[in-house]
Design an enzyme around this catalytic site. Structure first.
Site, mmCIF file in Angstrom:
data_model
loop_
_atom_site.group_PDB
_atom_site.id
_atom_site.type_symbol
_atom_site.label_atom_id
_atom_site.label_comp_id
_atom_site.label_asym_id
_atom_site.label_seq_id
_atom_site.Cartn_x
_atom_site.Cartn_y
_atom_site.Cartn_z
ATOM 1 N N TYR A 123 59.886 -105.717 -73.799
ATOM 2 C CA TYR A 123 61.306 -104.915 -73.422
ATOM 3 C C TYR A 123 61.745 -104.045 -75.301
ATOM 4 C CZ TYR A 123 64.962 -104.159 -71.060
ATOM 5 O OH TYR A 123 66.051 -103.148 -70.013
ATOM 6 N N HIS A 183 72.481 -105.726 -77.300
ATOM 7 C CA HIS A 183 72.611 -106.732 -76.814
ATOM 8 C C HIS A 183 70.831 -107.466 -77.136
ATOM 9 C CE1 HIS A 183 74.215 -105.299 -72.191
ATOM 10 N NE2 HIS A 183 74.828 -105.324 -73.070
ATOM 11 N N PRO A 213 61.564 -96.739 -63.596
ATOM 12 C CA PRO A 213 62.722 -97.525 -65.145
ATOM 13 C C PRO A 213 62.886 -99.026 -64.576
ATOM 14 C CG PRO A 213 63.084 -96.421 -62.584
ATOM 15 C CD PRO A 213 62.012 -96.285 -62.527
ATOM 16 N N LYS A 224 61.736 -97.630 -70.509
ATOM 17 C CA LYS A 224 60.408 -97.424 -71.518
ATOM 18 C C LYS A 224 60.853 -95.756 -71.332
ATOM 19 C CE LYS A 224 59.257 -100.982 -73.513
ATOM 20 N NZ LYS A 224 60.560 -100.857 -73.822
ATOM 21 N N TYR A 283 67.751 -109.010 -64.176
ATOM 22 C CA TYR A 283 66.926 -107.941 -63.049
ATOM 23 C C TYR A 283 66.654 -109.203 -62.158
ATOM 24 C CZ TYR A 283 65.344 -104.936 -66.725
ATOM 25 O OH TYR A 283 65.669 -103.401 -67.332
HETATM 26 C C1 LIG Z 1 66.806 -89.801 -62.448
HETATM 27 C C2 LIG Z 1 66.330 -90.427 -63.534
HETATM 28 C C3 LIG Z 1 67.055 -91.373 -64.138
HETATM 29 C C4 LIG Z 1 66.009 -92.189 -65.325
HETATM 30 N N1 LIG Z 1 66.610 -93.778 -65.566
HETATM 31 C C5 LIG Z 1 65.820 -94.307 -67.002
HETATM 32 C C6 LIG Z 1 66.385 -95.910 -67.223
HETATM 33 O O1 LIG Z 1 66.768 -95.813 -66.891
HETATM 34 N N2 LIG Z 1 65.840 -96.339 -68.164
HETATM 35 C C7 LIG Z 1 64.461 -95.214 -69.327
HETATM 36 O O2 LIG Z 1 63.955 -95.319 -69.672
HETATM 37 N N3 LIG Z 1 64.689 -94.308 -68.518
HETATM 38 C C8 LIG Z 1 64.573 -93.396 -67.351
HETATM 39 N N4 LIG Z 1 64.543 -92.790 -66.461
HETATM 40 C C9 LIG Z 1 63.595 -91.721 -68.282
HETATM 41 C C10 LIG Z 1 64.373 -91.120 -68.773
HETATM 42 O O3 LIG Z 1 65.276 -90.825 -68.747
HETATM 43 C C11 LIG Z 1 62.837 -89.619 -69.670
HETATM 44 O O4 LIG Z 1 61.775 -90.364 -69.909
HETATM 45 C C12 LIG Z 1 63.765 -89.237 -70.562
HETATM 46 O O5 LIG Z 1 64.825 -88.252 -70.682
HETATM 47 C C13 LIG Z 1 62.710 -88.553 -71.064
HETATM 48 O O6 LIG Z 1 63.340 -86.818 -72.241
HETATM 49 P P1 LIG Z 1 62.776 -85.169 -72.442
HETATM 50 O O7 LIG Z 1 63.529 -85.129 -72.765
HETATM 51 O O8 LIG Z 1 61.027 -86.080 -72.609
HETATM 52 O O9 LIG Z 1 62.634 -84.436 -70.565
HETATM 53 P P2 LIG Z 1 64.289 -84.782 -69.876
HETATM 54 O O10 LIG Z 1 64.952 -85.013 -70.047
HETATM 55 O O11 LIG Z 1 63.204 -84.181 -68.258
HETATM 56 O O12 LIG Z 1 64.593 -83.281 -70.880
HETATM 57 C C14 LIG Z 1 63.694 -81.974 -70.278
HETATM 58 C C15 LIG Z 1 64.029 -80.706 -70.171
HETATM 59 O O13 LIG Z 1 63.333 -79.184 -70.397
HETATM 60 C C16 LIG Z 1 64.483 -78.310 -69.582
HETATM 61 N N5 LIG Z 1 63.094 -77.800 -68.803
HETATM 62 C C17 LIG Z 1 62.276 -77.999 -68.245
HETATM 63 N N6 LIG Z 1 62.110 -77.077 -67.366
HETATM 64 C C18 LIG Z 1 61.759 -76.317 -68.326
HETATM 65 C C19 LIG Z 1 61.927 -75.093 -68.801
HETATM 66 N N7 LIG Z 1 60.071 -73.657 -68.103
HETATM 67 N N8 LIG Z 1 61.746 -73.598 -69.531
HETATM 68 C C20 LIG Z 1 63.017 -74.948 -70.509
HETATM 69 N N9 LIG Z 1 63.446 -75.785 -70.332
HETATM 70 C C21 LIG Z 1 62.796 -76.816 -69.131
HETATM 71 C C22 LIG Z 1 64.998 -79.384 -68.744
HETATM 72 O O14 LIG Z 1 66.006 -78.830 -68.217
HETATM 73 C C23 LIG Z 1 65.519 -80.405 -69.949
HETATM 74 O O15 LIG Z 1 66.863 -80.635 -70.084
HETATM 75 C C24 LIG Z 1 64.917 -92.385 -65.977
HETATM 76 C C25 LIG Z 1 64.865 -90.196 -65.174
HETATM 77 C C26 LIG Z 1 65.356 -90.268 -64.474
HETATM 78 C C27 LIG Z 1 64.832 -88.543 -63.502
#
Ligand SMILES: Cc1cc2nc3c(=O)[nH]c(=O)nc-3n(C[C@H](O)[C@H](O)[C@H](O)COP(=O)(O)OP(=O)(O)OC[C@H]3O[C@@H](n4cnc5c(N)ncnc54)[C@H](O)[C@@H]3O)c2cc1C
Length: 392
Positions: free
Chosen positions: A385, A72, A293, A297, A201
């Site tokens: 962005y 994009h 969101p 980021k 947006y």
């Molecule tokens: C509904 C939603 C919509 C979103 N939309 C956007 C968006 O549009 N744009 C954007 O940039 N960001 C968005 N985000 C944020 C983005 O998805 C997250 O920042 C991203 O997933 C972060 O990755 P992570 O691996 O740090 O955490 P997570 O993706 O949360 O992964 C953490 C993992 O750890 C596992 N876990 C948790 N506790 C334990 C434990 N005790 N033992 C073992 N495993 C465990 C979980 O099951 C999960 O698989 C959104 C988040 C949500 C919740």
């Protein structure tokens, strides 16, 4: 069990870290509480900064992304029934962003991991991180009905906002900062071609709306709704009518409607945990910080943390030099706070304030007008962005 780096969480942060360490010849084990199917279907982010694409390339996980990702050139801002294109390459010296769903990133990383390691255990729930100050921290976890331990040189807490890693910081060694927003997003995934080439947006008196996409045949759309909204109160026709009203402009534009495959409500929160390291426990991604969101980021921050962490551990492994790891928290937090500020600015500028008055409304419009009238202000938005420079 014994490993060099114990990784808690098999989301994007944990999986990418495992891949980067594996390529650097550092052994690790990933513990993921949920099933593979659950993690691969969890609908979340979709907008990737260039630095995120580069990190996935560096991990050897960008083959499908390069084939299927949608590049994009900018975004569209809509307000007062007008549309304004923010041209990223022109404003940032050529930078673009890529649309590729988080679910697909996770699928790509899981497939690589299961093909040639390192070990990834599903339904392995970490219960606690013990002795993070010692040379051999231990992760206690439950797997196949038994409690087990994983002894490590380092522990990476990549277990998201609801994980257990943060709990291992003893009282008085950390501080958290949080802000809750007085509205939520109703997000829908629809089996219909996007209604335009860019993310839109839209800010209006009825509230905020976002038009996004996951692929040429799948649209992702969001509506600002009050906190506590039940998605079942929003039948499909009501969602499409409200989206059409919020995106309406003076001029030709049609919202494509189609079958809605899923809908869910997400609350909006900013949260930062400082520092991101205690002893040999290092937090990455949502385990350490979350943002609303609106600025897209969250996923990008998780990837930039992991990049610093992987480089720090690789440097230590190759040369014994701990300098980068010692600065891990400081390097990541500079970028985290800038992304938090940007996400907060975008959120407050674009959402109807439930308790806002006519003055607040005018201020929001003045901010939007400033962006569309001033190249300098537009460049500030585009630069943030598309992604600020990576820490390393
Ligand atoms: C509904 C939603 C919509 C979103 N939309 C956007 C968006 O549009 N744009 C954007 O940039 N960001 C968005 N985000 C944020 C983005 O998805 C997250 O920042 C991203 O997933 C972060 O990755 P992570 O691996 O740090 O955490 P997570 O993706 O949360 O992964 C953490 C993992 O750890 C596992 N876990 C948790 N506790 C334990 C434990 N005790 N033992 C073992 N495993 C465990 C979980 O099951 C999960 O698989 C959104 C988040 C949500 C919740």
């Amino acid at each position: 069990m014994r490993t060099t780096v114990g990784i808690i969480g098999g989301g994007p942060a944990g999986l990418l870290l495992a891949r980067l360490l594996h390529r650097a010849g550092i052994d690790c084990v990933v513990l993921e509480a949920r099933t593979r199917e659950y993690v691969e279907q969890r609908q979340r982010a979709g907008m990737l900064e260039q630095g995120t694409v580069d990190a996935l390339r560096e991990a050897g996980a960008a083959e499908r992304l390069e084939r299927e990702g949608l590049v994009h050139q900018g975004i569209e801002l809509r307000f007062e029934r007008e549309r304004h294109h923010i041209d990223f390459p022109a404003l940032t010296g050529g930078r673009t962003v890529t649309i590729y769903a988080q679910t697909e990133i996770v699928k790509d990383l899981v497939a690589l991991q299961l093909a040639d390691g390192p070990p990834l255990l599903y339904e392995a729930e970490a219960l606690a991180v013990e002795k993070p100050e010692s040379a051999t921290p231990v992760v206690r976890f439950r797997h196949e009905g038994r409690e087990r331990t994983l002894t490590c040189d380092w522990v990476a807490g990549c277990d998201g906002y609801h994980g257990v890693s943060r709990d291992a910081f003893p009282a008085g060694t950390a501080r958290s900062y949080a802000h809750d927003y007085p509205y939520s997003w109703l997000g829908v995934l629809a089996e219909v071609a996007p209604s335009g080439d860019e993310l839109i947006y839209a800010r209006g008196e009825r509230g905020f709306a976002l038009h996004s996409m996951r692929s040429p045949t799948v649209s992702r759309l969001y509506l600002q709704v009050p906190n506590g909204t039940d998605p079942d109160d929003w039948p499909d026709d009501r969602i499409w009518d409200e989206l059409a009203a919020r995106f309406a402009i003076d001029g030709d534009w049609t919202l494509h409607r189609g079958p809605i495959m899923s809908k869910s409500v997400t609350t909006m929160r900013s949260y930062v945990h400082e520092p991101m390291r205690h002893g040999r426990l290092l937090l990455a991604g949502d385990a350490a910080h979350i943002v609303p969101p609106t600025g897209a980021k969250g996923l990008n921050l998780a990837v930039s943390d992991v990049r610093v962490l992987a480089r720090g551990l690789t440097r230590l492994h190759r040369t014994g030099d701990t300098q980068l790891l010692d600065r891990y928290s400081e390097l990541c937090l500079q970028r985290v706070w800038q992304a938090t500020r940007f996400s907060d600015d975008m959120t407050k500028m674009l959402h109807a304030q439930p308790d806002g008055d006519a003055f607040d409304h005018r201020m929001q419009l003045a901010r939007l007008r400033r962006i569309t009238a001033s190249r300098h202000a537009a460049a500030e938005l585009a630069t943030n962005y598309a992604g600020l420079p990576l820490p390393v």
